[in-house]
Design a protein around this motif. Sequence first.
Motif, short mmCIF file in Angstrom:
data_model
loop_
_atom_site.label_atom_id
_atom_site.label_comp_id
_atom_site.label_asym_id
_atom_site.label_seq_id
_atom_site.Cartn_x
_atom_site.Cartn_y
_atom_site.Cartn_z
N GLU A 53 -11.31 -1.68 -0.06
CA GLU A 53 -10.99 -1.44 1.35
C GLU A 53 -12.25 -1.51 2.20
OE1 GLU A 53 -7.07 1.30 1.49
OE2 GLU A 53 -8.76 2.29 0.56
N ASP A 77 0.85 -1.19 0.00
CA ASP A 77 0.00 0.00 0.00
C ASP A 77 0.88 1.24 0.00
OD1 ASP A 77 -2.09 1.75 0.18
OD2 ASP A 77 -2.15 1.66 2.38
N ALA A 90 4.55 6.35 8.80
CA ALA A 90 5.14 6.49 7.46
C ALA A 90 4.83 7.87 6.90
CB ALA A 90 4.61 5.40 6.54
N GLY A 91 3.63 8.35 7.18
CA GLY A 91 3.21 9.64 6.62
C GLY A 91 3.90 10.82 7.27
N HIS A 115 1.41 -1.20 -7.49
CA HIS A 115 0.73 -0.58 -6.35
C HIS A 115 0.80 0.94 -6.43
CE1 HIS A 115 -0.27 -4.23 -4.32
NE2 HIS A 115 0.98 -4.63 -4.29
N GLN A 169 -6.42 10.99 5.44
CA GLN A 169 -6.06 9.97 4.44
C GLN A 169 -5.20 8.87 5.06
OE1 GLN A 169 -6.88 9.90 0.85
NE2 GLN A 169 -6.22 7.82 1.34
N PHE A 170 -4.22 9.26 5.86
CA PHE A 170 -3.34 8.28 6.49
C PHE A 170 -4.14 7.36 7.40
CE2 PHE A 170 0.30 11.60 6.29
CZ PHE A 170 0.47 11.33 4.94
N PRO A 218 -12.45 5.06 -7.01
CA PRO A 218 -12.33 5.40 -5.59
C PRO A 218 -13.55 6.12 -5.04
CG PRO A 218 -10.88 6.76 -6.94
CD PRO A 218 -11.43 5.71 -7.84
N LYS A 264 -1.79 1.99 -8.91
CA LYS A 264 -3.13 1.87 -8.31
C LYS A 264 -3.37 2.99 -7.30
CE LYS A 264 -4.39 -2.93 -8.77
NZ LYS A 264 -4.91 -4.08 -8.10
N THR A 283 0.38 10.24 -0.96
CA THR A 283 -0.31 11.40 -0.39
C THR A 283 0.70 12.52 -0.14
OG1 THR A 283 -1.86 9.92 0.67
CG2 THR A 283 -1.86 12.18 1.44
N LYS A 284 1.87 12.12 0.40
CA LYS A 284 2.90 13.12 0.67
C LYS A 284 3.42 13.75 -0.64
CE LYS A 284 5.97 11.96 4.03
NZ LYS A 284 6.85 10.95 4.68
N SER A 320 -6.39 4.97 5.32
CA SER A 320 -5.70 3.86 4.66
C SER A 320 -5.09 2.89 5.66
CB SER A 320 -4.66 4.33 3.64
OG SER A 320 -4.19 5.59 3.92
N SER A 353 -4.23 15.24 5.12
CA SER A 353 -3.26 14.13 5.15
C SER A 353 -3.57 13.20 6.29
CB SER A 353 -1.84 14.68 5.32
OG SER A 353 -1.50 15.51 4.27
N LEU A 367 -5.77 -2.06 6.21
CA LEU A 367 -4.71 -3.04 6.43
C LEU A 367 -4.71 -3.50 7.87
CD1 LEU A 367 -1.47 -2.09 4.47
CD2 LEU A 367 -2.82 -4.18 4.38
N THR A 393 -0.33 4.37 -0.49
CA THR A 393 -1.17 5.56 -0.34
C THR A 393 -0.47 6.65 0.46
OG1 THR A 393 -2.96 3.98 -0.21
CG2 THR A 393 -3.51 6.27 0.19
N THR A 394 0.16 6.24 1.56
CA THR A 394 0.78 7.22 2.45
C THR A 394 1.87 8.00 1.71
OG1 THR A 394 0.45 5.55 4.12
CG2 THR A 394 1.73 7.46 4.74
N SER A 443 0.68 3.59 9.17
CA SER A 443 0.35 4.56 8.14
C SER A 443 0.70 5.99 8.59
CB SER A 443 -1.14 4.44 7.82
OG SER A 443 -1.48 5.31 6.80
N LEU A 483 -6.59 -6.11 -3.25
CA LEU A 483 -5.97 -4.88 -2.77
C LEU A 483 -4.46 -4.95 -2.86
CD1 LEU A 483 -7.39 -2.43 -1.62
CD2 LEU A 483 -6.98 -3.32 0.67
N LYS A 493 -6.26 5.87 -7.19
CA LYS A 493 -7.13 6.00 -6.03
C LYS A 493 -7.13 7.44 -5.51
CE LYS A 493 -6.75 4.67 -1.19
NZ LYS A 493 -6.12 3.69 -0.29
N LEU A 494 -5.95 8.05 -5.46
CA LEU A 494 -5.85 9.40 -4.92
C LEU A 494 -6.17 10.47 -5.97
CD1 LEU A 494 -2.61 8.99 -2.79
CD2 LEU A 494 -4.95 9.10 -1.97
N ALA A 518 -9.45 9.49 -0.03
CA ALA A 518 -9.90 8.55 -1.05
C ALA A 518 -9.85 7.14 -0.48
CB ALA A 518 -9.01 8.65 -2.28
N VAL A 519 -10.87 6.36 -0.81
CA VAL A 519 -10.95 4.98 -0.33
C VAL A 519 -11.26 4.08 -1.50
CG1 VAL A 519 -12.02 3.43 1.32
CG2 VAL A 519 -11.99 5.87 1.79
N GLU A 520 -10.53 2.98 -1.63
CA GLU A 520 -10.87 2.01 -2.66
C GLU A 520 -12.07 1.20 -2.20
OE1 GLU A 520 -7.87 -0.44 -4.73
OE2 GLU A 520 -6.44 0.97 -3.89
#
Lengths: 418, 293
Positions: free
Chosen positions: B143, A242, B257-258, A269, B9-10, B131, A272, A248-249, B13, B6, B17, A244-245, B254, B212, A276-277, B138-140
Amino acid sequence: MRGQRPHRGLAVLVILLPVVVLVMWGCQPKAPTGPEPGVQPTPAEENQAATPLESGAKAPTGEPVKVGAIFSVTGNNAPLGEPEKRAAQLIQEEINAKGGVLGRPLQVIVKDDKTDTTEAVNAAKDLINTEKVCAIIGPSGTPTTMAIVPTMEEAKVPLVSCAAGMKITNPIKPYVFAVPQTDTLAVAKIIEYLKANRIEKVATIYVKDPYGESGQEQLSTHLSKAQIKILGSESYAKDDTDMTTQLTKLRGLQPQAIICWGTNPGPAHVAKGMKKLGMTMPLIQSHGVANAKFLELAADAGEGVMLPAGRLVVWEAVPDSHPQKPILKSFAEAFRAKYSKDADTFAGHAYDSLHIVISAIEAAKSTEPAKVRDALEKTKDFVGTAGVFTYTPQDHNGLTKDAFVWVKVEGGKWKLAE
Amino acid sequence: MHLADSLLQFTVSGIALGAIYGIVGLGFTIIFNATGVINFAQGEFVMLGGLVAATLVSLHVPVALALPIAGFAVAIVGLLVQRLAVQPLTRSSVISMVTVTIGVSVLLRGVAKELWGPNSVAMAPFSGSQPLHLGTAAVEPQEVWVVATVLVIVVGVQLFFEHTMVGKAMRACAINRAAAQLAGISVDRMNLLAFGLSAGISGLAGVVLAPLTMVSYSSGTPIAVKGFCAAIVGGLGNSAGAVVGGILLGMLESLGAGFISSDYKNAFALLVLLLVLVLRPSGLLGKRTDRGL
């Protein structure tokens, strides 16, 4: 374990047996590989095929010409090693059907390094000392190649590597050559595209492994020289699923394009995640995903993805006038006929390395490793799948950025985008 | 991109998971409670579920059918594992049983690699990939499927344990195996059932996860590591804890990482694990006298 009923021992045996069989299967050296009937080999058949070769119309005679091959048939790099091994087997058959090398049968001895550096060194020593090969092709990966370089240099046996790392041929090592297009050439091709489309601000995302890190390093060096700004870079672990994170940044930085450096499945990924974003800027990938698997994994998110790729993946779109077209066509068609699969870049690397070695042996009229090396270095305008090779004492990679074409995913297929 | 966007979103997502980590953690918990064994082949159950379903879907079997078939098939694998590998060692130490599950995990991976090859396999999402939007995040659609499936499984498992005779018998085994045996419960049968149930729900998790993340013979191991962390963080043996622990891990991963660095994405889960083990060894929801399940 004492005092158990006997059937328990039996049950343990039932479980252990397949384990043992599998382990032994993995350990069994898959060489030498002789010609086999034109059916897709099952593993069992592959082992049976370990008989000396005898087929062919104008049957070559005499002592076989032995070329070693080390591929990562199992382990993490299996997606590379598997097609390489298949291509090598196919070519051995073709060469022998056409009368062999120097009138003698060609024997390609394939060893599996299991994507492990120690295994690769053992395989190289075995090929050199026991099999007395005149040259080795492979290994599939940069780490495994670098691991056997000292062995090759010491034994003075030439190596034509199928791995793309810059450090394999830079600095030059007398006995080490390589066939894949390098990261530097790919980056040069990407810069050409960015310049033509006036893209000045990009963001990068790369896999945290030697391939991704090397690509990122090349990008940051060469893009800044070309006055293109990298607004930000993110990385992901090889088995991450994934992005996404990270995306997003990167989205927050508002780049004009995203450049992704990785091998399957990560880049799919990324594609994808961008969909998605709702990130609509161009996504540029590296040549590491120039295969059908990427199209399958990314599915509709892959539409519009662009990348520099060797011509083999898009051979049907290459104009007939191009010098590479005939060999691309014949190799791709033969591969498809034999394995019901498309020949990918890696199969192409095996084609290039093996054919370059064969033509060096023919040119040297000898299987003496030192003479083969000298002939290798004189390889000039050799038309392969990755491009047109010219080795010199200063260049053991032999390709230019013209080895790449710019391709785009359209309708779930690779299309030439010039 | 504003900070709040942000953050949203973080978080969003991370939840999907995290839900998967939670369900895998639940799988660990069920087997642990019944047998005292940590089953290291748990990730392979997830992987098998995904691969079986992806194959079925590629053969044009509708997802609504592929989902239960894959779950059932993996449950059978779980039963076989218990009967052939774990049960023969019942009288030896727990550590030998744990070791044998490591062997099973290697075996299952090897078999999957021979059957499906070394590459990742893709599977089409259940309901498209357009999405959805949750505020600015945004969400798939997949998910949403993941979270919904996990919810259904968790509620289902809870009802099973609280309201059925068999579920109560399994809980009795978890609390005190010897006493349960004396009360006429077949501990052996409960162990078998635990493996089947645990494998089945892990298989189902694998199916909803496959579109996914894609799935390959080796994709189970990293999920099992996170699932194991989830089970420990929540308090090993506590099923609600496992799920809460999983979602917490997913979100922290998440967010970490973000806002800190994606380089250390996988380190955050282990960091949380260490913190929990040091500060609250019985886990977030675990009590000293753990009632279990």
